[in-house]
Design a protein around this motif. Structure first.
Motif, PDB file in Angstrom:
ATOM      1  N   VAL A 160      32.888  63.956  -9.994  1.00  9.30           N
ATOM      2  CA  VAL A 160      33.696  64.443 -11.114  1.00  9.30           C
ATOM      3  C   VAL A 160      34.873  63.524 -11.402  1.00  9.30           C
ATOM      4  N   VAL A 161      35.379  62.839 -10.379  1.00  7.09           N
ATOM      5  CA  VAL A 161      36.517  61.950 -10.598  1.00  7.09           C
ATOM      6  C   VAL A 161      36.122  60.789 -11.496  1.00  7.09           C
ATOM      7  N   GLU A 162      34.862  60.394 -11.488  1.00  6.10           N
ATOM      8  CA  GLU A 162      34.415  59.318 -12.377  1.00  6.10           C
ATOM      9  C   GLU A 162      34.459  59.779 -13.824  1.00  6.10           C
ATOM     10  N   ALA A 163      34.091  61.027 -14.061  1.00  7.64           N
ATOM     11  CA  ALA A 163      34.176  61.578 -15.411  1.00  7.64           C
ATOM     12  C   ALA A 163      35.630  61.614 -15.877  1.00  7.64           C
ATOM     13  N   ALA A 164      36.536  61.977 -14.967  1.00  7.44           N
ATOM     14  CA  ALA A 164      37.966  62.007 -15.313  1.00  7.44           C
ATOM     15  C   ALA A 164      38.455  60.614 -15.680  1.00  7.44           C
ATOM     16  N   ARG A 165      38.006  59.620 -14.922  1.00  5.42           N
ATOM     17  CA  ARG A 165      38.426  58.247 -15.191  1.00  5.42           C
ATOM     18  C   ARG A 165      37.933  57.784 -16.561  1.00  5.42           C
ATOM     19  N   LEU A 166      36.711  58.140 -16.913  1.00  6.73           N
ATOM     20  CA  LEU A 166      36.166  57.772 -18.219  1.00  6.73           C
ATOM     21  C   LEU A 166      36.935  58.446 -19.350  1.00  6.73           C
ATOM     22  N   ALA A 196      37.764  71.936 -11.632  1.00  5.37           N
ATOM     23  CA  ALA A 196      37.147  71.361 -10.433  1.00  5.37           C
ATOM     24  C   ALA A 196      38.203  70.772  -9.509  1.00  5.37           C
ATOM     25  N   PHE A 197      39.224  70.122 -10.088  1.00 12.43           N
ATOM     26  CA  PHE A 197      40.237  69.467  -9.277  1.00 12.43           C
ATOM     27  C   PHE A 197      41.206  70.454  -8.628  1.00 12.43           C
ATOM     28  N   VAL A 198      41.498  71.531  -9.343  1.00  9.02           N
ATOM     29  CA  VAL A 198      42.468  72.490  -8.811  1.00  9.02           C
ATOM     30  C   VAL A 198      41.731  73.440  -7.869  1.00  9.02           C
ATOM     31  N   ARG A 199      41.673  73.054  -6.618  1.00 10.05           N
ATOM     32  CA  ARG A 199      40.943  73.805  -5.605  1.00 10.05           C
ATOM     33  C   ARG A 199      41.897  74.192  -4.495  1.00 10.05           C
ATOM     34  N   THR A 200      41.555  75.250  -3.778  1.00  2.28           N
ATOM     35  CA  THR A 200      42.393  75.671  -2.672  1.00  2.28           C
ATOM     36  C   THR A 200      42.190  74.720  -1.493  1.00  2.28           C
ATOM     37  N   ASP A 201      43.179  74.708  -0.605  1.00  2.20           N
ATOM     38  CA  ASP A 201      43.062  73.876   0.592  1.00  2.20           C
ATOM     39  C   ASP A 201      41.857  74.284   1.437  1.00  2.20           C
ATOM     40  N   ALA A 202      41.564  75.571   1.455  1.00  2.00           N
ATOM     41  CA  ALA A 202      40.419  76.053   2.241  1.00  2.00           C
ATOM     42  C   ALA A 202      39.109  75.504   1.685  1.00  2.00           C
ATOM     43  N   GLU A 203      38.981  75.468   0.355  1.00  2.00           N
ATOM     44  CA  GLU A 203      37.769  74.931  -0.265  1.00  2.00           C
ATOM     45  C   GLU A 203      37.616  73.444   0.039  1.00  2.00           C
ATOM     46  N   ILE A 204      38.737  72.729  -0.038  1.00  2.00           N
ATOM     47  CA  ILE A 204      38.696  71.292   0.262  1.00  2.00           C
ATOM     48  C   ILE A 204      38.319  71.073   1.719  1.00  2.00           C
ATOM     49  N   ARG A 205      38.919  71.852   2.624  1.00  3.19           N
ATOM     50  CA  ARG A 205      38.644  71.684   4.053  1.00  3.19           C
ATOM     51  C   ARG A 205      37.172  71.942   4.364  1.00  3.19           C
ATOM     52  N   ASP A 206      36.580  72.954   3.743  1.00  2.00           N
ATOM     53  CA  ASP A 206      35.162  73.237   3.973  1.00  2.00           C
ATOM     54  C   ASP A 206      34.301  72.030   3.611  1.00  2.00           C
ATOM     55  N   GLU A 207      34.632  71.374   2.507  1.00  2.00           N
ATOM     56  CA  GLU A 207      33.839  70.218   2.086  1.00  2.00           C
ATOM     57  C   GLU A 207      34.077  69.021   3.000  1.00  2.00           C
ATOM     58  N   ILE A 255      36.382  63.477  -2.594  1.00  2.00           N
ATOM     59  CA  ILE A 255      36.185  64.918  -2.752  1.00  2.00           C
ATOM     60  C   ILE A 255      37.148  65.439  -3.817  1.00  2.00           C
ATOM     61  N   ALA A 256      36.627  66.210  -4.755  1.00  9.84           N
ATOM     62  CA  ALA A 256      37.461  66.749  -5.829  1.00  9.84           C
ATOM     63  C   ALA A 256      38.597  67.583  -5.255  1.00  9.84           C
ATOM     64  N   GLY A 257      39.823  67.296  -5.706  1.00  9.20           N
ATOM     65  CA  GLY A 257      40.993  68.034  -5.243  1.00  9.20           C
ATOM     66  C   GLY A 257      41.794  67.303  -4.190  1.00  9.20           C
ATOM     67  N   VAL A 258      41.201  66.302  -3.546  1.00  7.22           N
ATOM     68  CA  VAL A 258      41.927  65.538  -2.524  1.00  7.22           C
ATOM     69  C   VAL A 258      42.845  64.544  -3.233  1.00  7.22           C
ATOM     70  N   VAL A 259      44.139  64.587  -2.898  1.00 19.85           N
ATOM     71  CA  VAL A 259      45.093  63.683  -3.532  1.00 19.85           C
ATOM     72  C   VAL A 259      45.567  62.580  -2.593  1.00 19.85           C
ATOM     73  N   LYS A 260      45.338  62.774  -1.280  1.00 19.69           N
ATOM     74  CA  LYS A 260      45.768  61.762  -0.317  1.00 19.69           C
ATOM     75  C   LYS A 260      45.030  62.004   0.995  1.00 19.69           C
ATOM     76  N   VAL A 261      44.728  60.916   1.719  1.00 15.62           N
ATOM     77  CA  VAL A 261      44.103  61.017   3.036  1.00 15.62           C
ATOM     78  C   VAL A 261      44.987  60.315   4.051  1.00 15.62           C
ATOM     79  N   VAL A 262      45.400  61.052   5.084  1.00 13.50           N
ATOM     80  CA  VAL A 262      46.151  60.484   6.208  1.00 13.50           C
ATOM     81  C   VAL A 262      45.147  60.298   7.339  1.00 13.50           C
ATOM     82  N   ASP A 263      44.843  59.052   7.634  1.00 14.48           N
ATOM     83  CA  ASP A 263      43.749  58.733   8.551  1.00 14.48           C
ATOM     84  C   ASP A 263      44.268  58.353   9.939  1.00 14.48           C
TER      85      ASP A 263
END
Length: 275
Positions: A160-166, A196-207, A255-263
């Motif tokens: 979905v992020v590719e569609a947003a970029r387009l 799609a982007f506005v998702r709860t933290d729980a939904e993001i964590r599951d994915e 993953i849709a909704g992820v704004v940053k990854v701390v690795d």
């Protein structure tokens, strides 16, 4: 825009949508502002992580795809469809654009409200010298005369992020969605992507956990934990190889909704050292 700014902008968009009902601004204004900020953040993130390793390129995406959020009942017209009929479709269906397809359902263009308004403006503007052999949109009678072509489309299986970029790059409100053969199969709007982007933290964590499980199927391949707060995913643990750690971080970023990854994922041995 750096990672910190990216995370802040996306969080503001999430908060704006969530707080819409209590604001003095209209819901339309809030949605428009939120979409602009969120698309800017997502577009930045997509560009930054566009380069992918061969292993990443071949691995199927487990994140949300365009087909998961698109509208499948899409209204289309032919290049010979009269402009008056197209205007009636846009008004009657409450949509802002309609794809133009050929006999095989390939998208050859799009007629939008802007195209119809441009035709009207040109038709009422004072006459001016015409270039021989070139028709103005004001002369148009059918879709082929006023449509924007070639059409900007997105494949149903793309993130979905590719569609947003387009949408951001081409400044359009919706995109025709095509299958792997290029045939029309749906349509996706800015509102679809915002939801799609506005998702709860729980939904993001599951994915995220599904990606982790897919990548570390055997205990010997490592163990990784994930925490999510306001769209920021923190990864901790250890995997067998460095390429696994790199791949996991790249997958989570898409993953849709992820704004940053701390690795903080460690690896047992560096299998990329001699590449």
């Amino acid at each position: 825009m750096n990672d910190v700014e990216n995370a802040r902008v996306a969080k503001e968009a999430r908060d704006s949508i969530a707080a819409g009902s209590g604001s003095s601004r209209s819901s339309g204004e809030l949605a428009e502002a939120a979409m602009r900020r969120y698309f800017a953040a997502e577009s930045y993130r997509a560009r930054k992580h566009e380069e992918r390793s061969e292993e990443d390129e071949e691995r199927p995406m487990t994140g949300m795809a365009v087909r998961d959020v698109m509208t499948r009942e899409v209204h289309s017209v032919r290049k010979s469809t009269p402009i008056a009929e197209i205007a009636g479709i846009l008004v009657g269906r409450g949509i802002s654009a309609v794809p133009v397809v050929n006999d095989d359902r390939y998208v050859i263009g799009v007629v939008s409200e802007a195209d119809l308004l441009l035709k009207h403006v040109e038709s009422v503007t004072a006459s001016r010298p015409r270039v021989p052999g070139i028709r103005s949109k004001s002369d148009g009678r059918a879709a082929e005369d006023v449509m924007s072509a070639p059409a900007v489309v997105v494949e149903a299986g793309r993130p979905v992020v590719e569609a947003a970029r387009l949408m951001v790059g081409h400044r359009v409100k919706r995109l025709p969605v095509v299958d792997r053969y290029g045939k029309l199969t749906g349509i996706v709007s800015r509102a679809d992507l915002v939801h799609a982007f506005v998702r709860t933290d729980a939904e993001i964590r599951d994915e995220v956990l599904r990606d982790i499980s897919e990548l570390t199927r055997r205990p010997s391949q490592g163990e990784v934990r994930a925490e999510v707060e306001n769209g920021t995913v923190t990864l901790r643990g250890e995997v067998e190889r460095r390429s696994q750690a790199v791949l996991l971080a790249a997958l989570v970023r898409r993953i849709a909704g992820v704004v940053k990854v701390v690795d903080h994922v460690r690896f047992g041995w560096d299998d990329e050292a001699n590449r």
